[in-house]
Design an enzyme around this catalytic site. Structure first.
Site, PDB file in Angstrom:
ATOM      1  N   ASP A 243      58.602  57.648  52.836  1.00  0.00           N
ATOM      2  CA  ASP A 243      57.412  56.826  52.740  1.00  0.00           C
ATOM      3  C   ASP A 243      56.610  57.025  54.029  1.00  0.00           C
ATOM      4  OD1 ASP A 243      55.682  54.651  51.911  1.00  0.00           O
ATOM      5  OD2 ASP A 243      56.728  53.464  53.423  1.00  0.00           O
TER       6      ASP A 243
ATOM      7  N   ASP B 282      53.487  54.711  55.464  1.00  0.00           N
ATOM      8  CA  ASP B 282      53.176  53.489  56.217  1.00  0.00           C
ATOM      9  C   ASP B 282      54.381  52.558  56.287  1.00  0.00           C
ATOM     10  OD1 ASP B 282      50.517  54.436  56.374  1.00  0.00           O
ATOM     11  OD2 ASP B 282      50.062  53.566  54.421  1.00  0.00           O
TER      12      ASP B 282
END
Ligand SMILES: [Zn+2]
Length: 195
Positions: free
Chosen positions: A21, A23
């Site tokens: 991922d 952020d």
């Protein structure tokens, strides 16, 4: 069992790809939609995590939901500059991503690529010639954990970004295989728990 053997249920298949991922996992996520490349700040352990995957011969691929595009809050051009910055910050520490795959759609469109939809990860796996079931996903949200399970891979929740809240507010979703302090902790666990 001899000393040094891990419990069999803790062992996973040899990894070919780790989906990361963006952020809250690789970079700080503290201002809503990140729209300014100058505000990309790597989280502790991000460089080391990607570098460790590079050294282990495991592909490192970012899979990210960026509905700010679909909402008109950030342009494709700004997103490209943000990713150039992310790549440059990692490269400065000797770390290289094998790809960045983005879902730009709004959640209500029901596209197959918004996590936990598997489409981006499957596209990346096809592109890189790796087996998506020999994968792991590291992220800070339930959608990241759910994606890992849908791929038949290993799920790591990081306690950076929204991860602490995710861990506390866990509902009925499948659980992560490991809860990591940060992305480097997660990568180390994944590498050590391979067959
Ligand atoms: Zn999408």
């Amino acid at each position: 069992m001899t000393p040094g053997d891990a419990e069999p249920r803790m062992r996973g298949a040899r990894l070919e790809v780790v989906f990361l991922d963006r952020d809250g996992t690789l970079n700080r996520d503290d201002e809503g939609y990140l729209a300014d490349p100058d505000r990309v700040v790597l989280l502790p352990g991000a460089v080391e995590a990607v570098r460790s995957l590079n050294a282990a011969g495991i592909k490192a691929v970012v899979v990210t939901n960026q509905s700010g595009i679909g909402r008109g809050l950030i342009t494709e051009e700004a997103l490209s500059r943000i990713h150039e910055r992310l790549i440059a910050l990692l490269a400065a520490g000797g770390a290289m991503l094998d790809g960045i795959f983005v879902c730009p759609h709004r959640p209500e469109h029901g596209c197959p690529c918004r996590k936990p939809g598997t489409e981006l990860a499957l596209q990346a796996a096809r592109h890189l010639g790796v087996d998506p079931s020999r994968s792991a996903m590291i992220g800070d949200l339930p959608a990241d954990v759910a994606l890992a399970h849908r791929l038949g891979g290993r799920a790591v929740l990081v306690l950076t970004g929204h991860g602490r809240r995710t861990d506390v507010e866990w509902a009925d979703e499948p659980r992560p295989h490991y809860i990591a302090n940060d992305v480097y902790d997660g990568v180390q666990w994944l590498i050590l728990s391979q067959d």
